[in-house]
Design a protein around this motif. Structure first.
Motif, short mmCIF file in Angstrom:
data_model
loop_
_atom_site.label_atom_id
_atom_site.label_comp_id
_atom_site.label_asym_id
_atom_site.label_seq_id
_atom_site.Cartn_x
_atom_site.Cartn_y
_atom_site.Cartn_z
N UNK A 90 -12.44 22.77 1.02
CA UNK A 90 -13.38 22.52 -0.26
C UNK A 90 -14.65 23.20 -0.25
N UNK A 91 -15.27 23.16 1.03
CA UNK A 91 -16.83 23.81 1.10
C UNK A 91 -16.85 24.51 2.15
N UNK A 92 -17.48 25.79 1.88
CA UNK A 92 -17.63 26.49 3.30
C UNK A 92 -19.04 27.00 3.18
N UNK A 171 -12.52 28.13 -1.25
CA UNK A 171 -13.15 26.79 -1.53
C UNK A 171 -13.62 26.63 -2.73
N UNK A 172 -14.04 25.60 -3.20
CA UNK A 172 -14.63 25.39 -4.57
C UNK A 172 -16.26 25.52 -4.50
N UNK A 173 -16.77 25.32 -3.37
CA UNK A 173 -18.12 25.32 -3.26
C UNK A 173 -18.37 26.28 -2.09
N UNK A 199 -17.84 35.33 -7.13
CA UNK A 199 -17.98 34.22 -7.80
C UNK A 199 -17.47 33.80 -9.16
N UNK A 200 -17.78 34.98 -9.88
CA UNK A 200 -17.13 35.08 -11.30
C UNK A 200 -15.80 35.15 -11.27
N UNK A 201 -15.16 35.97 -10.41
CA UNK A 201 -13.67 36.26 -10.25
C UNK A 201 -12.89 35.18 -9.76
N UNK A 205 -18.19 27.62 -6.96
CA UNK A 205 -19.71 27.10 -7.15
C UNK A 205 -20.38 27.58 -6.18
N UNK A 206 -21.50 28.11 -6.14
CA UNK A 206 -22.53 28.38 -5.16
C UNK A 206 -23.87 27.63 -5.10
#
Lengths: 317, 339
Positions: A90-92, A171-173, A199-201, A205-206
């Motif tokens: 989920x987060x990397x 990941x989502x973030x 990110x757009x593609x 979330x960054x």
């Protein structure tokens, strides 16, 4: 629903001189597919926040108060086993100094396959390798360099490999901690543009951590300015830069040389940030602040709303 | 600052080249020759701040090291006030180094951790036998003040680990100016520092120029800092100087495709509308068969196959005191001198 909610976050490091409060009372939210830039000088707590979001605080660091909620899961209350399931799935994270983040004695492809299989043991070798090839295409690395060792890559290529690895499990973030600091301007520019496009593609979330406001200004939707462990100003990027209210943000913006516009005199910020081991009764910036008044030293400043979504931690703005 | 620019040349580099041989090994045989600097012509005028801008590996640090004579040029001539210093040795070299000093990039590595600030700054005075030990402390306090460390008395007995990065870099500057050099080479003095400290370092360097009359060569990768600090700029690409001229002109009206690419890549900080986009950088490098052509041919979007790949470009006069190394500036007159 917000992708990430950070509420009243406090993080302390146990040191020989007592508890060092590296992060104190930080609040922010991040919507899916949005980017937040955390800027501030070294030692302001921005990397500590990034590490806490990954559950990777060093042994002497711990979350002393507040919560981190990612996609409905409370990261701040998880055990190591639970965290391992969230990490990379989920987060990397794109680590600072990509040069040192790759294993020098393993081929790039093997490292990326490993990263996938550690977090998703059910994925076969072939499927993982196909995924790695897809990632190479995504970040613009030539496929014939798949089986190279890290030392055969240039700095920019290593950084691309690290970005590919961070995206491996959708990941989502993604937390990008100074992702371009060690790179040349031209490579930096290319990587920033590509990151923005990815990110757009994929609607990721960054959280972009940097000491260089000129970079986050161009890349992020939202900006949070940190000083001495606190968030002091936050809001939409243009608002924070062109209409900055907090004296620290103003000082930071005017201490950067620009390419265009009038060649104004840079205004260095006098003094040094405060020591965070003790308790600081009033505003943390008041020793260096041009607007400093007697009351600043005594009372905690309060958050003020100065525009739509634009908040400042200062009583005199 | 440009109005007080003098025209007296203090330092001159004439066709200076420097080669490195990579280490060979059992499997590959002998080493390969790498050209770090290729026939560089440069001159610094007394009292100016000259910016040498380029990416890592472009040879800008090598250039600085040749000037302070930490390395020797393989070809060409370097003169200070007309005197050839390219191959100075022994006593003459020591005397030369009293006039030319360097500030290094990393303040965490350039100061001895076991020596107090006072001793670090006084060391050049002792090795060069300048003044008596009694007036050393006075001079140390004076330069610490010039370098923005005040009250200077608070710093003299501290050790480097007790200082922040910005303070260490100011000590490194103090140490470099304590002999009152006529030329100071500052090699990316702010690249390791936070923005608020960089602005202080810029201010101190300007002070060193204005108050002590030193000439400064400022080596940097940032066009924005060069614009802020420098009177003139030289742009260097893979060991080749490709454009040179007054700072404002090079940044507002760049002529060489590489200079344009550098400006494209610099973060505009919300001012994108005020800076044109040039688009001179090729997305993927193109192959080149010979090394005889333009150094920027592989990455230049404008390059013409026959002309640019095969022959080394000439210097063109592209503006008042502005020259660029490019085939495609056909309208411009050939440059009279590149120095």
């Amino acid at each position: 629903m917000a992708l990430l909610t950070v509420e009243n976050l406090g993080i302390g490091y146990q040191t020989a001189k007592g508890l060092l409060k590296a992060v104190d009372g930080v609040n922010f939210t991040l919507e899916p597919g949005h980017s937040l830039g955390l800027v501030g000088e070294s030692g302001c707590g921005k990397t500590t926040i990034g590490m806490a979001l990954m559950g990777l605080l060093p042994p002497n660091g711990r979350i002393t108060e507040g919560r981190i909620v990612l996609d409905g899961l409370e990261i701040s209350a998880m055990s190591e086993d639970e965290l391992r399931k969230v990490r990379w799935n989920k987060v990397s994270m794109i680590f600072q100094a990509a040069m040192n983040a790759l294993n020098p004695v393993k081929r790039i492809s093997a490292q990326m396959v490993e990263a996938i299989q550690v977090h998703r043991p059910e994925v076969s070798d072939e499927a993982a390798l196909t995924r790695v090839e897809g990632l190479f295409n995504l970040v613009g690395l030539p496929l014939e360099r798949l089986y190279d060792f890290p030392h055969q890559y240039s700095g920019g290529m290593k950084q691309r490999a690290i970005i590919a690895m961070a995206l491996a499990l959708n990941p989502k973030l993604v937390i990008a901690d100074e992702p371009t600091t060690a790179l040349d301007v031209i490579v930096q520019d290319q990587i920033l543009k590509e990151t923005k496009e990815l990110q757009r593609q994929f609607n990721i979330g960054i959280i972009f951590i940097s000491h260089d406001i000129s970079i986050v200004a161009d890349v992020c939707h939202q900006i949070g300015v940190m000083y001495a462990g606190q968030l002091v100003e936050s809001g939409p990027a243009e608002e924070v830069f062109f209409n900055s209210k907090h004296p620290y943000t103003q000082a930071l913006v005017s201490s950067f040389p620009t390419l265009a516009g009038p060649k104004t005199k840079l205004a260095p910020i006098p003094g040094e940030p405060p020591n965070l081991t003790g308790t600081i009764p009033g505003c943390r910036f008041c020793d260096r602040c041009p607007k400093d008044t007697a009351s600043c030293k005594l009372d905690h400043p309060q958050w003020q709303e100065v525009g739509p979504g634009h908040h400042v931690l200062c009583d005199h703005c | 600052m440009s109005e007080r620019r003098e025209n007296k040349t203090i330092l001159q580099l004439e066709r200076v080249s420097r080669f490195y041989r990579t280490r060979g090994n059992v499997f590959r045989g002998g080493g390969r020759l790498v050209v770090a600097l290729n026939e560089i012509n440069l001159s610094l005028r007394a009292g100016e701040i000259f910016g040498l801008v380029g990416e890592s590996g472009s040879g800008k640090t090598t250039c600085g090291r040749l000037i302070v004579r930490l390395e020797e040029a393989d070809q060409g001539r370097i003169t200070l006030n007309g005197e050839d210093i390219t191959h100075l040795k022994g006593k003459k070299l020591r005397e030369y180094r009293r006039q030319v000093q360097m500030v290094f990039q990393d303040p965490y590595q350039s100061l001895n951790p076991q020596v107090t600030i006072a001793d670090s700054v006084a060391e050049p005075l002792i090795t060069n036998k300048v003044g008596s030990p009694l007036d050393h402390m006075e001079r140390v306090l004076k330069v610490l003040k010039t370098a923005g460390l005040s009250p200077a008395e608070d710093y003299v007995y501290r050790f480097p680990h007790q200082l922040s990065g910005g303070q260490r870099q100011r000590v490194a500057i103090a140490r470099a100016i304590v002999l009152e050099p006529s030329l100071l080479v500052a090699d990316e003095p702010t690249s390791m520092l936070d923005a608020s400290y960089s602005a202080q370092i810029f201010e101190i360097l300007q002070g060193v120029r204005d108050k002590m009359g030193a000439t400064i060569m400022f080596i940097t990768h940032s066009m924005a800092s060069a614009r802020y600090l420098c009177d003139r700029i030289g742009v260097i690409y893979r060991g080749h100087l490709v454009e040179q001229g007054p700072a404002e002109q090079v940044i507002n009206a760049p002529q060489h495709p590489y200079t344009k690419a550098l400006i494209d890549a610099t973060p505009k900080f919300g001012r994108a509308a005020e800076v044109p986009t040039y688009g001179t950088l090729l997305a993927a490098e193109r192959p080149a068969n010979s090394s005889a052509g333009c150094p920027f041919f592989r990455r230049c979007a404008l390059a013409e196959r026959l002309l640019c790949a095969g022959t080394y470009p000439p210097w063109r006069q592209v503006g008042p005191e502005q020259v660029a190394l490019c085939h495609l500036l056909e309208d411009a007159a050939p440059a009279v001198s590149t120095g």
